[in-house]
Scaffold this active site. Sequence first.
Site, PDB file in Angstrom:
ATOM      1  N   GLY A 179      16.333 -31.774  51.489  1.00 14.98           N
ATOM      2  CA  GLY A 179      17.461 -32.522  51.501  1.00 14.98           C
ATOM      3  C   GLY A 179      17.599 -33.175  52.849  1.00 14.98           C
ATOM      4  N   HIS A 230      36.064 -48.955  18.373  1.00 11.00           N
ATOM      5  CA  HIS A 230      37.201 -49.677  18.859  1.00 11.00           C
ATOM      6  C   HIS A 230      38.096 -48.735  18.549  1.00 11.00           C
ATOM      7  CE1 HIS A 230      40.192 -52.718  19.524  1.00 11.00           C
ATOM      8  NE2 HIS A 230      40.726 -52.307  18.465  1.00 11.00           N
ATOM      9  N   ALA A 282      31.849 -47.487  55.728  1.00 13.43           N
ATOM     10  CA  ALA A 282      32.440 -47.866  54.149  1.00 13.43           C
ATOM     11  C   ALA A 282      31.586 -47.946  53.082  1.00 13.43           C
ATOM     12  CB  ALA A 282      32.996 -49.421  54.469  1.00 13.43           C
ATOM     13  N   GLU A 321      35.001 -42.508  48.980  1.00 14.34           N
ATOM     14  CA  GLU A 321      35.476 -41.381  48.132  1.00 14.34           C
ATOM     15  C   GLU A 321      36.571 -40.602  49.003  1.00 14.34           C
ATOM     16  OE1 GLU A 321      31.812 -40.960  45.206  1.00 14.34           O
ATOM     17  OE2 GLU A 321      32.232 -39.137  46.397  1.00 14.34           O
ATOM     18  N   ALA A 334      31.257 -41.185  58.533  1.00 13.49           N
ATOM     19  CA  ALA A 334      30.490 -41.096  57.453  1.00 13.49           C
ATOM     20  C   ALA A 334      29.638 -42.435  57.385  1.00 13.49           C
ATOM     21  CB  ALA A 334      31.573 -41.400  56.170  1.00 13.49           C
TER      22      ALA A 334
END
Length: 462
Positions: free
Chosen positions: A140, A441, A177, A183, A266
């Site tokens: 990972g 629908h 961003a 999130e 982030a």
Amino acid sequence: MSAYDVIFIGSGPGGYVGAIRAAQLGLKTAVVEGRETLGGTCLNVGCIPSKALLHATHMLHEAQHNFGTMGLKGKAPSVDWKQMLQYKDDTIGQNTGGIEFLFKKNKIDWIKGWGSIPEAGKVKVGDDVHDAKHIIVATGSEVSPLKGVEVDEKTIVSSTGALTLPKVPKQMIVIGAGVIGLELGSVYARLGAEVTVIEYLDHITPGQDAETARQFQKMLTKQGLKFILGAAVQSATKKGNKATVSYKLRKDDSEHTLTADTVLLATGRRPYTDGLGLAELGVEMTDRGQIKTDDHYRTNVDGIYAIGDAIAGPMLAHKAEDEGMACAEGIAGQHPHVNYGVIPGVIYTHPEVGSVGETEETLKEAGRAYKVGKFSFMGNARAKANFAGDGFVKILADKETDRILGAHIIGPMAGDLIHEICVAMEFGAAAEDLARTCHAHPTYSEAVREAALACGDGPIHM
């Protein structure tokens, strides 16, 4: 020690899914994992816990903003942050425990500890060395560092620390961003934090269809998130229980600072391959620190393979899963294929963003003639009834053949709706094929059909 046909190093989505597939195909399989629980970053400190908090805070938003309109009267719920974190932890436990059950069911050995590869055909865990005909690296990724920003997981946090904050901050600065930043930023914005997102580029969600990204930013701004774009972060310094971020605006090189209770780094992730001994083995790497593999996930060292975030391509759990299965099937003598042109991406904010295939920008760059079929959710009866009319479905099709080349959805259940288009693309469908398929629908999926109709003579409800 036991001899295995296959040993996976890492039990994230790539490792555990690949291991189950290998076991199903009759291969004697083991997985090396040093965490206390299986599932890797995704299940323990990534996809799953963040979705739990996104769901909980969306319910809060609905209660605060929409319940009254629907005739649901009463005091808006208060937030018990400790209980919300417990709900998140319970969700993690159910999922990681489920993988442990699947390992037992499929007779997969969990070798507990951190693994290394002293030589081809050998995996060392602690003092024990295990033999394996095939070794698959599925280790990972980890948080990418940023110069001048030191994460302490208390005041300056990564996505891991952001999932366990002791209290909801009054102000939060998000550096980056991308998907993770938006999130988690939206989670804390719904909980009452003043969230400011600082991004180096002049747009959010790098790589996203530009029109979709612009609409997405407008929606998030409406929800209270603030954006500082085209800004290069210089440093984040901690003083007491606050942190100050210094940044330069790229357009004029002007310097600015911003202070908050919590700073979330982030800016992306990088492959995690430390301690495996790959350099000593002579395993080739790319310039970006990824393990170099061929089309069958083989490295240049015989018997050693790699999948998921550790190799090139988008860092997505489902991409790792597909690669884990394909790698196991190839070892078992089958002829698998992963179609990298049809790997969807989803951002689980509200509204959700789902995308697959080409963007308008990549098609223009390639000089390919295309047409756009677009339909707004404001024309969808179900969306209007559920306060979810913002957003649209956009389908990109070849101008001559009508074959679907990509799609971008921003709106309710976009992460689920995108898969109808994925299946269509996997079968080489034209937009007309989708347009002529009956859709129930009222459903959100009708917006997909209408966008397909818009590639031809035009939608019905707009």
